[in-house]
Design a protein around this motif. Structure first.
Motif, mmCIF file in Angstrom:
data_model
loop_
_atom_site.group_PDB
_atom_site.id
_atom_site.type_symbol
_atom_site.label_atom_id
_atom_site.label_comp_id
_atom_site.label_asym_id
_atom_site.label_seq_id
_atom_site.Cartn_x
_atom_site.Cartn_y
_atom_site.Cartn_z
ATOM 1 N N HIS A 168 -27.940 -56.001 -23.882
ATOM 2 C CA HIS A 168 -26.722 -56.727 -24.392
ATOM 3 C C HIS A 168 -27.069 -58.163 -23.874
ATOM 4 C CE1 HIS A 168 -24.282 -53.322 -25.672
ATOM 5 N NE2 HIS A 168 -24.852 -52.726 -24.846
ATOM 6 N N LEU A 169 -26.206 -59.038 -24.418
ATOM 7 C CA LEU A 169 -26.135 -60.403 -23.888
ATOM 8 C C LEU A 169 -25.077 -60.547 -22.859
ATOM 9 C CD1 LEU A 169 -27.635 -63.069 -24.416
ATOM 10 C CD2 LEU A 169 -25.899 -63.760 -25.927
ATOM 11 N N LEU A 170 -24.987 -61.185 -22.071
ATOM 12 C CA LEU A 170 -23.878 -61.373 -20.737
ATOM 13 C C LEU A 170 -23.504 -63.133 -20.508
ATOM 14 C CD1 LEU A 170 -25.572 -59.421 -17.775
ATOM 15 C CD2 LEU A 170 -24.076 -58.724 -19.571
ATOM 16 N N VAL A 171 -22.584 -63.181 -20.160
ATOM 17 C CA VAL A 171 -22.000 -64.391 -20.043
ATOM 18 C C VAL A 171 -21.989 -64.609 -18.378
ATOM 19 C CG1 VAL A 171 -20.130 -66.082 -20.282
ATOM 20 C CG2 VAL A 171 -20.688 -64.393 -22.137
ATOM 21 N N ALA A 172 -22.508 -65.628 -17.910
ATOM 22 C CA ALA A 172 -22.576 -65.865 -16.462
ATOM 23 C C ALA A 172 -21.515 -67.134 -16.282
ATOM 24 C CB ALA A 172 -23.875 -66.373 -16.172
ATOM 25 N N VAL A 173 -20.460 -66.548 -15.514
ATOM 26 C CA VAL A 173 -19.392 -67.455 -15.075
ATOM 27 C C VAL A 173 -19.434 -67.784 -13.424
ATOM 28 C CG1 VAL A 173 -18.266 -67.086 -17.039
ATOM 29 C CG2 VAL A 173 -17.580 -65.909 -14.768
ATOM 30 N N LYS A 228 -30.700 -72.711 -14.127
ATOM 31 C CA LYS A 228 -29.400 -72.584 -15.179
ATOM 32 C C LYS A 228 -28.177 -71.630 -14.315
ATOM 33 C CE LYS A 228 -30.358 -71.294 -19.201
ATOM 34 N NZ LYS A 228 -30.945 -70.639 -20.429
ATOM 35 N N LEU A 229 -28.860 -70.733 -13.552
ATOM 36 C CA LEU A 229 -27.604 -69.946 -13.107
ATOM 37 C C LEU A 229 -27.178 -70.636 -11.554
ATOM 38 C CD1 LEU A 229 -29.433 -66.471 -13.122
ATOM 39 C CD2 LEU A 229 -27.373 -67.280 -14.253
ATOM 40 N N GLY A 230 -28.137 -71.701 -11.100
ATOM 41 C CA GLY A 230 -27.483 -72.292 -10.058
ATOM 42 C C GLY A 230 -26.649 -73.405 -10.478
ATOM 43 N N CYS A 231 -26.808 -74.064 -11.658
ATOM 44 C CA CYS A 231 -25.657 -74.692 -12.375
ATOM 45 C C CYS A 231 -24.336 -74.181 -12.227
ATOM 46 C CB CYS A 231 -26.098 -75.453 -13.650
ATOM 47 S SG CYS A 231 -27.536 -76.867 -13.252
ATOM 48 N N VAL A 232 -24.445 -72.749 -12.829
ATOM 49 C CA VAL A 232 -23.251 -72.114 -13.228
ATOM 50 C C VAL A 232 -22.615 -71.812 -11.801
ATOM 51 C CG1 VAL A 232 -22.405 -69.880 -13.827
ATOM 52 C CG2 VAL A 232 -24.258 -70.933 -15.384
ATOM 53 N N ALA A 234 -22.221 -73.355 -9.299
ATOM 54 C CA ALA A 234 -21.787 -74.794 -8.933
ATOM 55 C C ALA A 234 -20.739 -75.326 -9.669
ATOM 56 C CB ALA A 234 -22.829 -76.097 -8.796
ATOM 57 N N GLY A 235 -20.316 -74.258 -10.701
ATOM 58 C CA GLY A 235 -19.248 -74.866 -11.604
ATOM 59 C C GLY A 235 -19.309 -75.705 -12.513
ATOM 60 N N LEU A 236 -20.486 -75.858 -13.159
ATOM 61 C CA LEU A 236 -20.888 -77.034 -13.975
ATOM 62 C C LEU A 236 -20.824 -76.380 -15.498
ATOM 63 C CD1 LEU A 236 -24.099 -78.596 -12.236
ATOM 64 C CD2 LEU A 236 -21.755 -79.610 -12.366
ATOM 65 N N GLY A 237 -20.606 -74.973 -15.554
ATOM 66 C CA GLY A 237 -20.706 -74.532 -16.752
ATOM 67 C C GLY A 237 -20.665 -73.189 -16.893
ATOM 68 N N VAL A 238 -20.789 -72.669 -18.040
ATOM 69 C CA VAL A 238 -21.141 -71.046 -18.223
ATOM 70 C C VAL A 238 -22.361 -71.216 -18.913
ATOM 71 C CG1 VAL A 238 -18.736 -70.486 -18.298
ATOM 72 C CG2 VAL A 238 -19.872 -71.026 -20.405
ATOM 73 N N ALA A 239 -22.933 -69.786 -18.882
ATOM 74 C CA ALA A 239 -24.612 -69.656 -19.565
ATOM 75 C C ALA A 239 -24.380 -68.156 -20.097
ATOM 76 C CB ALA A 239 -25.667 -69.964 -18.611
ATOM 77 N N LEU A 240 -25.443 -68.164 -21.343
ATOM 78 C CA LEU A 240 -25.645 -66.609 -21.877
ATOM 79 C C LEU A 240 -26.881 -66.555 -21.351
ATOM 80 C CD1 LEU A 240 -24.361 -67.363 -25.600
ATOM 81 C CD2 LEU A 240 -23.092 -66.530 -23.588
#
Length: 299
Positions: A168-173, A228-232, A234-240
């Motif tokens: 499955h695909l996940l959303v990282a927040v 990518k996950l480090g930016c997530v 830090a609150g810079l956005g979300v990622a799949l």
């Protein structure tokens, strides 16, 4: 020269009699005599002098003896090497895998394999599915862990496929993100910037189906999962991210499963080249991959 005749010749030379050779080989005396006679006919010479008590090598027999011993020794070595390969006491195993399969799936399987069969040399290479399949086809890899998104099946005519799991695909927040629940829709993130791994339109949000009117806002492009996950975090956005990459997620982010209406699952396989008999090492590793796939699917 036939190997059976050489073995009979060596036994007669070792025991000094046809009777002793027959007993050691588990044959009848007449069978051993026939094998010796066959070898003498093939070499065109007498190899033994028949005495009242047993036999003795002729000069020609003494000349042949070291050569026969060398052939028998090489054959014994070949048998030992083959037994070692079948018993996984030797050999090598070349494995390929797509990047996120290396986060947990493949390492778990390789660790189990190495623990059980430490004498088999392992080689691991990372690559995308098309390149991995080409390595299989050319004989540069023994087994590859590949993925097949919906609508893009792997050619089952050229490759044997062993299903490992559905991913499955996940959303990282970020930990403080207002999203609730364990499953999310893309529309829930209309106001969020996305951190993506590619700037091209077809790869920006991987394989998702965008809701009507949804236009993702992209602020950061990085293919590196740590960044990518480090930016997530830090609150810079979300990622799949694919579910197989979940182990790389730091503890200060949350992972939500994306609804299958927005992102269908993709299948993950262990692939081998069709029409080739898989070595014992490949068969055993596929078993460990299946075990790891079941464990991760249930996690």
């Amino acid at each position: 020269m036939q190997l059976e005749s050489l073995e009979a010749f060596l036994a007669v030379a070792r025991y000094g009699s046809i009777t002793g050779a027959a007993r050691a080989l588990g044959f009848t005396q007449s069978a051993v005599s026939r094998q010796v006679a066959t070898l003498e006919a093939q070499t065109g010479t007498r190899l033994f002098d028949r005495l009242a008590r047993g036999v003795t090598l002729t000069d020609e027999g003494r000349c042949l003896l070291p050569h026969a011993e060398a052939v028998a020794g090489r054959l014994a070595t070949a048998r030992r090497d083959l037994d070692a390969l079948r018993g996984l006491g030797a050999g090598r195993l070349r494995v390929g895998a797509f990047p996120t399969a290396l986060a947990a799936l493949v390492p778990r399987a390789l660790a189990a394999f190495r623990s059980a069969h430490p004498d088999v040399a392992l080689a691991l290479a990372e690559g995308r599915t098309p390149a991995l399949l080409e390595h299989l086809r050319s004989g540069d890899a023994d087994v590859a862990v590949v993925s097949a998104p919906p609508g893009q099946p792997v050619d089952a005519g050229r490759f044997d496929l062993h299903h490992l799991l559905d991913e499955h695909l996940l959303v990282a927040v970020a930990a403080g993100h207002p999203a609730t629940g364990r499953t999310a829709r893309l529309a829930d993130f209309a106001a969020d910037p996305f951190i993506v791994g590619s700037a091209t339109a077809e790869d920006t949000l991987m394989r998702v189906s965008l809701p009507p009117g949804f236009r993702p806002r992209v602020d950061i492009v990085t293919a590196d999962w740590t960044a990518k996950l480090g930016c997530v975090a830090a609150g810079l956005g979300v990622a799949l991210i694919p579910a197989l990459a979940a182990r790389a997620a730091p503890p200060d982010i949350r992972l939500l499963r994306l609804h299958t209406d927005d992102a269908p699952v993709r299948q993950v396989f262990a692939a081998t080249a069709a029409g080739r008999h898989p070595p014992a090492a490949v068969t055993r590793l596929i078993g460990y991959l299946s075990d790891a796939g079941r464990a991760l699917s249930g996690a």
